[in-house]
Scaffold this motif. Structure first.
Motif, PDB file in Angstrom:
ATOM      1  N   LYS A 202       0.823  -1.202   0.000  1.00 21.67           N
ATOM      2  CA  LYS A 202       0.000   0.000   0.000  1.00 21.67           C
ATOM      3  C   LYS A 202       0.858   1.254   0.000  1.00 21.67           C
ATOM      4  N   HIS A 203       0.385   2.266  -0.715  1.00 22.52           N
ATOM      5  CA  HIS A 203       0.956   3.601  -0.652  1.00 22.52           C
ATOM      6  C   HIS A 203       0.641   4.207   0.710  1.00 22.52           C
ATOM      7  N   GLY A 204       1.667   4.745   1.401  1.00 23.30           N
ATOM      8  CA  GLY A 204       1.437   5.420   2.672  1.00 23.30           C
ATOM      9  C   GLY A 204       1.392   4.522   3.890  1.00 23.30           C
ATOM     10  N   SER A 205       1.822   3.275   3.767  1.00 23.88           N
ATOM     11  CA  SER A 205       1.727   2.351   4.905  1.00 23.88           C
ATOM     12  C   SER A 205       2.573   2.811   6.096  1.00 23.88           C
ATOM     13  N   GLY A 206       3.706   3.468   5.832  1.00 25.29           N
ATOM     14  CA  GLY A 206       4.537   3.974   6.928  1.00 25.29           C
ATOM     15  C   GLY A 206       3.832   5.066   7.711  1.00 25.29           C
ATOM     16  N   CYS A 207       3.111   5.930   7.000  1.00 27.05           N
ATOM     17  CA  CYS A 207       2.327   6.981   7.657  1.00 27.05           C
ATOM     18  C   CYS A 207       1.244   6.360   8.533  1.00 27.05           C
ATOM     19  N   VAL A 208       0.610   5.325   8.013  1.00 27.63           N
ATOM     20  CA  VAL A 208      -0.464   4.662   8.748  1.00 27.63           C
ATOM     21  C   VAL A 208       0.066   4.050  10.041  1.00 27.63           C
ATOM     22  N   LYS A 228       2.250  -3.048  19.340  1.00 28.02           N
ATOM     23  CA  LYS A 228       1.564  -4.240  18.817  1.00 28.02           C
ATOM     24  C   LYS A 228       0.259  -3.848  18.140  1.00 28.02           C
ATOM     25  N   SER A 229      -0.485  -2.954  18.763  1.00 31.32           N
ATOM     26  CA  SER A 229      -1.745  -2.488  18.192  1.00 31.32           C
ATOM     27  C   SER A 229      -1.522  -1.839  16.833  1.00 31.32           C
ATOM     28  N   ALA A 230      -0.495  -0.994  16.745  1.00 31.12           N
ATOM     29  CA  ALA A 230      -0.191  -0.308  15.481  1.00 31.12           C
ATOM     30  C   ALA A 230       0.233  -1.293  14.400  1.00 31.12           C
ATOM     31  N   LYS A 231       1.016  -2.279  14.788  1.00 31.81           N
ATOM     32  CA  LYS A 231       1.475  -3.303  13.842  1.00 31.81           C
ATOM     33  C   LYS A 231       0.283  -4.029  13.214  1.00 31.81           C
ATOM     34  N   TYR A 232      -0.644  -4.453  14.028  1.00 29.41           N
ATOM     35  CA  TYR A 232      -1.743  -5.273  13.523  1.00 29.41           C
ATOM     36  C   TYR A 232      -2.828  -4.420  12.854  1.00 29.41           C
ATOM     37  N   TYR A 233      -2.960  -3.168  13.275  1.00 29.72           N
ATOM     38  CA  TYR A 233      -3.847  -2.259  12.548  1.00 29.72           C
ATOM     39  C   TYR A 233      -3.315  -2.064  11.124  1.00 29.72           C
ATOM     40  N   THR A 234      -1.997  -1.885  11.011  1.00 32.79           N
ATOM     41  CA  THR A 234      -1.387  -1.658   9.702  1.00 32.79           C
ATOM     42  C   THR A 234      -1.499  -2.893   8.823  1.00 32.79           C
ATOM     43  N   GLU A 235      -1.357  -4.075   9.402  1.00 34.88           N
ATOM     44  CA  GLU A 235      -1.537  -5.306   8.618  1.00 34.88           C
ATOM     45  C   GLU A 235      -2.958  -5.378   8.049  1.00 34.88           C
ATOM     46  N   ALA A 236      -3.945  -5.029   8.873  1.00 34.42           N
ATOM     47  CA  ALA A 236      -5.338  -5.044   8.405  1.00 34.42           C
ATOM     48  C   ALA A 236      -5.533  -4.021   7.289  1.00 34.42           C
ATOM     49  N   PHE A 237      -4.889  -2.868   7.421  1.00 30.02           N
ATOM     50  CA  PHE A 237      -4.946  -1.837   6.383  1.00 30.02           C
ATOM     51  C   PHE A 237      -4.320  -2.348   5.084  1.00 30.02           C
ATOM     52  N   LEU A 238      -3.166  -2.980   5.190  1.00 30.02           N
ATOM     53  CA  LEU A 238      -2.467  -3.495   4.005  1.00 30.02           C
ATOM     54  C   LEU A 238      -3.317  -4.520   3.259  1.00 30.02           C
ATOM     55  N   ASN A 239      -4.039  -5.330   4.004  1.00 27.19           N
ATOM     56  CA  ASN A 239      -4.830  -6.396   3.388  1.00 27.19           C
ATOM     57  C   ASN A 239      -6.309  -6.035   3.234  1.00 27.19           C
ATOM     58  N   SER A 240      -6.617  -4.732   3.322  1.00 30.63           N
ATOM     59  CA  SER A 240      -8.016  -4.296   3.202  1.00 30.63           C
ATOM     60  C   SER A 240      -8.540  -4.397   1.775  1.00 30.63           C
ATOM     61  N   ASN A 241      -7.647  -4.360   0.792  1.00 30.63           N
ATOM     62  CA  ASN A 241      -8.000  -4.562  -0.614  1.00 30.63           C
ATOM     63  C   ASN A 241      -6.712  -4.821  -1.396  1.00 30.63           C
ATOM     64  N   THR A 242      -6.818  -4.994  -2.692  1.00 33.55           N
ATOM     65  CA  THR A 242      -5.620  -5.322  -3.486  1.00 33.55           C
ATOM     66  C   THR A 242      -5.074  -4.130  -4.260  1.00 33.55           C
ATOM     67  N   SER A 243      -5.653  -2.948  -4.081  1.00 31.90           N
ATOM     68  CA  SER A 243      -5.134  -1.748  -4.744  1.00 31.90           C
ATOM     69  C   SER A 243      -4.017  -1.143  -3.906  1.00 31.90           C
ATOM     70  N   LEU A 244      -3.407  -0.057  -4.397  1.00 32.56           N
ATOM     71  CA  LEU A 244      -2.362   0.622  -3.646  1.00 32.56           C
ATOM     72  C   LEU A 244      -2.925   1.576  -2.592  1.00 32.56           C
ATOM     73  N   LEU A 245      -4.240   1.811  -2.615  1.00 31.99           N
ATOM     74  CA  LEU A 245      -4.875   2.712  -1.654  1.00 31.99           C
ATOM     75  C   LEU A 245      -5.753   1.899  -0.705  1.00 31.99           C
ATOM     76  N   GLY A 246      -5.352   1.845   0.550  1.00 36.29           N
ATOM     77  CA  GLY A 246      -6.028   0.989   1.514  1.00 36.29           C
ATOM     78  C   GLY A 246      -7.267   1.613   2.118  1.00 36.29           C
ATOM     79  N   THR A 247      -8.021   0.782   2.825  1.00 36.58           N
ATOM     80  CA  THR A 247      -9.233   1.188   3.516  1.00 36.58           C
ATOM     81  C   THR A 247      -8.998   1.132   5.024  1.00 36.58           C
ATOM     82  N   HIS A 248      -9.472   2.154   5.735  1.00 35.39           N
ATOM     83  CA  HIS A 248      -9.343   2.202   7.195  1.00 35.39           C
ATOM     84  C   HIS A 248     -10.633   1.724   7.837  1.00 35.39           C
TER      85      HIS A 248
END
Length: 253
Positions: A202-208, A228-248
């Protein structure tokens, strides 16, 4: 006023909404926080192309900060894209003058995902003083190699963790892909293992990740649980869809 809990991002504006202040605000909202923002730069980019960066005058940045603190109670600030370490130092000094106890989380953006360099020729000497006033820094493996170019990675880790807490993102690691590390209280290290077996870039994953970490700290999680919370929130964001722009998605802390 009201009972909203406020958090501040000081970062650049990405028109695609994938990174920078827009992404931070989405992350804050997903954690149940009201996000405030100060713009450090306007970027000309989308999720795959970066053409230009127009920097905000430093005095305008600090004026934005000061007027927000006149109105809102803010305990945690996340700082992203800045023009230079000199500008970062002025922002940190401004924040500490307002509130000595403010917790500052710095995401040191050295290079845009589309290849644009921000600090490649900068003197890094003033970083030591800046880091001593920050609560946490969140570099990835590529960024940490550029923070102190004269040091190797291990010496850089030792040096930074003697000055402040550090969350070292492992997405760019070769040896242990996706394994993040937390260094705090100068010596303690915590390995944060990925839960996901694969991720969608995902684009912007570091910001997330850094804004999710700031959110968890604002919600008074201890530093290990926040990471730990931030790590797993970001994983969910990364796998929220298959495009470069994730869903929160809303996060229960």
């Amino acid at each position: 006023m009201n009972n909203k809990q406020y958090i501040l991002t000081i970062a650049g504006h990405d028109p695609s909404g994938g990174a920078g202040i827009t992404s931070d605000i989405k992350t804050f909202e997903a954690h149940g926080l009201y996000g405030l923002s100060v713009c450090t730069a306007i970027t000309v980019q989308n999720d795959v192309e970066f053409n230009q960066c127009i920097w905000t005058d430093t005095k305008v940045i600090t004026n934005q900060v000061e007027i927000l603190f006149k109105r809102f109670k803010i305990s945690v600030v996340k700082i992203g894209l800045v023009a230079s370490w000199e500008v970062l130092e002025k922002i940190v000094v401004c924040l500490k003058k307002i509130d000595k106890a403010i917790k500052i989380i710095v995401d040191p953006i050295i290079k845009a995902s589309a290849g644009f360099d921000f600090h490649s020729t900068e003197n890094q000497n003033r970083l030591d003083k800046i880091l001593q006033d920050c609560y946490l820094i969140t570099p990835n493996y590529n960024e940490i190699q550029q923070l102190y170019p004269k040091l190797n990675i291990q010496d850089t880790i030792t040096h930074i963790s003697s000055l402040t807490n550090m969350y070292l993102k492992g997405g760019h690691r070769i040896d242990k892909k996706g394994v993040d590390e937390l260094y705090y209280n100068k010596l303690i290290q915590l390995n944060i293992l990925p839960l996901a077996t694969s991720i969608s870039e995902k684009h912007g994953s570091g910001c997330v990740l850094s804004s999710a970490l700031a959110s968890a700290i604002a919600l008074e999680n201890n530093i290990e649980d926040a990471c730990k919370s931030a790590k797993y929130y970001t994983e969910a964001f990364l796998n929220s869809n298959t495009s470069l722009l994730g869903t929160h998605n809303y996060c229960k802390n």
